[in-house]
Design a protein around this motif. Structure first.
Motif, PDB file in Angstrom:
ATOM      1  N   ALA A 101       0.840  -1.205   0.000  1.00 12.70           N
ATOM      2  CA  ALA A 101       0.000   0.000   0.000  1.00 12.70           C
ATOM      3  C   ALA A 101       0.872   1.251   0.000  1.00 12.70           C
ATOM      4  CB  ALA A 101      -0.926  -0.012   1.218  1.00 12.70           C
ATOM      5  N   ASP A 102       1.916   1.252   0.830  1.00  5.37           N
ATOM      6  CA  ASP A 102       2.814   2.406   0.867  1.00  5.37           C
ATOM      7  C   ASP A 102       3.504   2.608  -0.479  1.00  5.37           C
ATOM      8  OD1 ASP A 102       2.135   3.005   3.477  1.00  5.37           O
ATOM      9  OD2 ASP A 102       3.879   1.999   4.353  1.00  5.37           O
ATOM     10  N   ASP A 103       3.915   1.513  -1.108  1.00  2.84           N
ATOM     11  CA  ASP A 103       4.521   1.614  -2.449  1.00  2.84           C
ATOM     12  C   ASP A 103       3.522   2.180  -3.453  1.00  2.84           C
ATOM     13  OD1 ASP A 103       6.862   0.552  -1.449  1.00  2.84           O
ATOM     14  OD2 ASP A 103       6.493  -1.478  -2.224  1.00  2.84           O
ATOM     15  N   LEU A 104       2.282   1.727  -3.343  1.00  6.12           N
ATOM     16  CA  LEU A 104       1.237   2.194  -4.254  1.00  6.12           C
ATOM     17  C   LEU A 104       0.961   3.684  -4.070  1.00  6.12           C
ATOM     18  CD1 LEU A 104      -0.787   1.251  -6.417  1.00  6.12           C
ATOM     19  CD2 LEU A 104      -2.365   0.669  -4.565  1.00  6.12           C
ATOM     20  N   VAL A 105       0.906   4.130  -2.826  1.00  6.29           N
ATOM     21  CA  VAL A 105       0.693   5.563  -2.540  1.00  6.29           C
ATOM     22  C   VAL A 105       1.868   6.374  -3.084  1.00  6.29           C
ATOM     23  CG1 VAL A 105       0.553   7.296  -0.707  1.00  6.29           C
ATOM     24  CG2 VAL A 105      -0.794   5.199  -0.541  1.00  6.29           C
ATOM     25  N   GLN A 106       3.076   5.891  -2.838  1.00  5.04           N
ATOM     26  CA  GLN A 106       4.255   6.607  -3.327  1.00  5.04           C
ATOM     27  C   GLN A 106       4.220   6.713  -4.846  1.00  5.04           C
ATOM     28  OE1 GLN A 106       7.998   4.977  -2.047  1.00  5.04           O
ATOM     29  NE2 GLN A 106       9.177   6.359  -3.327  1.00  5.04           N
ATOM     30  N   GLU A 107       3.907   5.614  -5.522  1.00  2.00           N
ATOM     31  CA  GLU A 107       3.842   5.628  -6.991  1.00  2.00           C
ATOM     32  C   GLU A 107       2.749   6.585  -7.472  1.00  2.00           C
ATOM     33  OE1 GLU A 107       4.731   4.917 -10.878  1.00  2.00           O
ATOM     34  OE2 GLU A 107       5.879   4.223  -9.150  1.00  2.00           O
ATOM     35  N   ALA A 108       1.609   6.590  -6.805  1.00  2.00           N
ATOM     36  CA  ALA A 108       0.518   7.489  -7.197  1.00  2.00           C
ATOM     37  C   ALA A 108       0.936   8.948  -7.021  1.00  2.00           C
ATOM     38  CB  ALA A 108      -0.735   7.178  -6.382  1.00  2.00           C
ATOM     39  N   LEU A 109       1.625   9.256  -5.920  1.00  2.00           N
ATOM     40  CA  LEU A 109       2.075  10.625  -5.688  1.00  2.00           C
ATOM     41  C   LEU A 109       3.124  11.046  -6.711  1.00  2.00           C
ATOM     42  CD1 LEU A 109       2.265  10.619  -1.782  1.00  2.00           C
ATOM     43  CD2 LEU A 109       0.575  11.786  -3.229  1.00  2.00           C
ATOM     44  N   VAL A 110       4.039  10.143  -7.041  1.00  2.00           N
ATOM     45  CA  VAL A 110       5.061  10.455  -8.042  1.00  2.00           C
ATOM     46  C   VAL A 110       4.399  10.714  -9.394  1.00  2.00           C
ATOM     47  CG1 VAL A 110       6.986   9.469  -9.364  1.00  2.00           C
ATOM     48  CG2 VAL A 110       6.956   9.279  -6.872  1.00  2.00           C
ATOM     49  N   ARG A 111       3.453   9.871  -9.751  1.00  2.00           N
ATOM     50  CA  ARG A 111       2.740  10.058 -11.021  1.00  2.00           C
ATOM     51  C   ARG A 111       1.918  11.350 -11.004  1.00  2.00           C
ATOM     52  NH1 ARG A 111       2.142   5.560 -14.680  1.00  2.00           N
ATOM     53  NH2 ARG A 111       3.452   3.884 -13.928  1.00  2.00           N
ATOM     54  N   GLY A 112       1.287  11.607  -9.872  1.00  2.00           N
ATOM     55  CA  GLY A 112       0.500  12.830  -9.754  1.00  2.00           C
ATOM     56  C   GLY A 112       1.358  14.067  -9.907  1.00  2.00           C
ATOM     57  N   LEU A 113       2.494  14.078  -9.233  1.00  2.00           N
ATOM     58  CA  LEU A 113       3.393  15.227  -9.332  1.00  2.00           C
ATOM     59  C   LEU A 113       3.966  15.346 -10.741  1.00  2.00           C
ATOM     60  CD1 LEU A 113       5.223  14.954  -5.895  1.00  2.00           C
ATOM     61  CD2 LEU A 113       3.632  16.753  -6.618  1.00  2.00           C
ATOM     62  N   GLY A 114       4.228  14.225 -11.362  1.00  2.00           N
ATOM     63  CA  GLY A 114       4.749  14.243 -12.723  1.00  2.00           C
ATOM     64  C   GLY A 114       3.733  14.711 -13.747  1.00  2.00           C
ATOM     65  N   ASN A 115       2.469  14.594 -13.403  1.00  2.00           N
ATOM     66  CA  ASN A 115       1.396  14.989 -14.325  1.00  2.00           C
ATOM     67  C   ASN A 115       0.560  16.124 -13.751  1.00  2.00           C
ATOM     68  OD1 ASN A 115       1.629  12.987 -16.550  1.00  2.00           O
ATOM     69  ND2 ASN A 115       1.384  11.558 -14.848  1.00  2.00           N
ATOM     70  N   LEU A 116       1.165  16.906 -12.911  1.00  2.00           N
ATOM     71  CA  LEU A 116       0.453  17.991 -12.249  1.00  2.00           C
ATOM     72  C   LEU A 116      -0.156  18.969 -13.249  1.00  2.00           C
ATOM     73  CD1 LEU A 116      -0.177  18.610  -9.353  1.00  2.00           C
ATOM     74  CD2 LEU A 116       1.879  20.009  -9.222  1.00  2.00           C
ATOM     75  N   ASP A 117       0.456  19.087 -14.405  1.00  2.00           N
ATOM     76  CA  ASP A 117      -0.087  19.984 -15.430  1.00  2.00           C
ATOM     77  C   ASP A 117      -1.441  19.500 -15.949  1.00  2.00           C
ATOM     78  OD1 ASP A 117       1.459  17.795 -16.510  1.00  2.00           O
ATOM     79  OD2 ASP A 117       1.292  18.751 -18.483  1.00  2.00           O
ATOM     80  N   LYS A 118      -1.787  18.240 -15.707  1.00  2.00           N
ATOM     81  CA  LYS A 118      -3.071  17.693 -16.162  1.00  2.00           C
ATOM     82  C   LYS A 118      -4.168  17.831 -15.104  1.00  2.00           C
ATOM     83  CE  LYS A 118      -0.781  14.563 -19.258  1.00  2.00           C
ATOM     84  NZ  LYS A 118      -0.039  13.346 -19.312  1.00  2.00           N
ATOM     85  N   PHE A 119      -3.787  18.267 -13.912  1.00  2.00           N
ATOM     86  CA  PHE A 119      -4.773  18.474 -12.848  1.00  2.00           C
ATOM     87  C   PHE A 119      -5.618  19.698 -13.189  1.00  2.00           C
ATOM     88  CE2 PHE A 119      -5.913  20.618  -8.813  1.00  2.00           C
ATOM     89  CZ  PHE A 119      -6.815  19.672  -8.346  1.00  2.00           C
ATOM     90  N   GLN A 120      -6.931  19.525 -13.066  1.00  2.00           N
ATOM     91  CA  GLN A 120      -7.871  20.620 -13.354  1.00  2.00           C
ATOM     92  C   GLN A 120      -8.062  21.471 -12.093  1.00  2.00           C
ATOM     93  OE1 GLN A 120      -9.589  21.101 -16.350  1.00  2.00           O
ATOM     94  NE2 GLN A 120      -8.321  19.475 -17.229  1.00  2.00           N
ATOM     95  N   PRO A 121      -7.547  22.712 -12.075  1.00  2.00           N
ATOM     96  CA  PRO A 121      -7.751  23.570 -10.900  1.00  2.00           C
ATOM     97  C   PRO A 121      -9.249  23.725 -10.631  1.00  2.00           C
ATOM     98  CG  PRO A 121      -6.141  24.541 -12.400  1.00  2.00           C
ATOM     99  CD  PRO A 121      -6.745  23.363 -13.108  1.00  2.00           C
ATOM    100  N   GLY A 122      -9.579  23.737  -9.365  1.00  2.00           N
ATOM    101  CA  GLY A 122     -10.983  23.870  -8.979  1.00  2.00           C
ATOM    102  C   GLY A 122     -11.639  22.524  -8.736  1.00  2.00           C
TER     103      GLY A 122
END
Length: 179
Positions: A32-53
């Protein structure tokens, strides 16, 4: 600066919830910790795809869930073999033999007369004798004769005495069980 602070705060706020969700998916705290870490890394790497709001937590949950399913599909195809015993029993015929045999067949085909080559390739390609005869503009008996002569010529050039000589040799057949 407040935009990046909001992103950072949103990520930090989501981590405990992501971890709880990951534990419920995996049933294993370490995975689970590995999965969370991978999700956070992917999220930060794709932060430009996050829709503000929109919800940062929901976005990260989606990434985590998708990552879990991707890993699950991959693991499903893997075989548990911690001590290597299963792998030690596996025997697979080398793939280069088929390549070499195909090259030999190609060379042998070039050594037989064009009419025989044409007939045997049509027959090997699934064309029946009647259609092959029409394609070549000859009688069906002529096609049968050409195919027969071509098969014998190829067998001679490839040193094939009988059907047992086709495919894996005796040693390979003994080493690799039939599937």
């Amino acid at each position: 600066m407040t935009g990046s602070f909001d992103v950072r705060a949103g990520i930090l706020k989501a981590i405990p919830h992501l971890r709880a969700f990951a534990i419920s998916l995996t049933g294993d705290v370490d995975r689970a910790d590995d999965l969370v870490q991978e999700a956070l890394v992917r999220g930060l790497g794709n932060l430009d795809k996050f829709q503000p709001g929109t919800s940062m937590q929901a976005w990260l949950f989606t990434i985590l869930r998708n990552q879990f399913h991707t890993a699950y599909r991959k693991r499903r195809r893997e075989v548990e073999d911690p001590d290597g015993q299963y792998a030690a029993r596996l025997a697979v015929a080398p793939t280069q033999d088929a390549y070499v045999n195909l090259k030999d067949l190609g060379a042998a085909l070039l050594q037989i007369p064009v009419e025989q080559r044409e007939a045997v390739l049509l027959a090997a390609g699934g064309i029946n004798y009647q259609e092959a005869a029409q394609i070549c503009g000859v009688a069906i008996g002529t096609i049968k004769s050409r195919v027969n002569r071509a098969r014998h010529a190829l067998a001679e050039r490839l040193s094939i005495a009988d059907a047992e000589d086709i495919g894996a040799d005796r040693i390979m057949k003994a080493a690799v069980p039939a599937t």
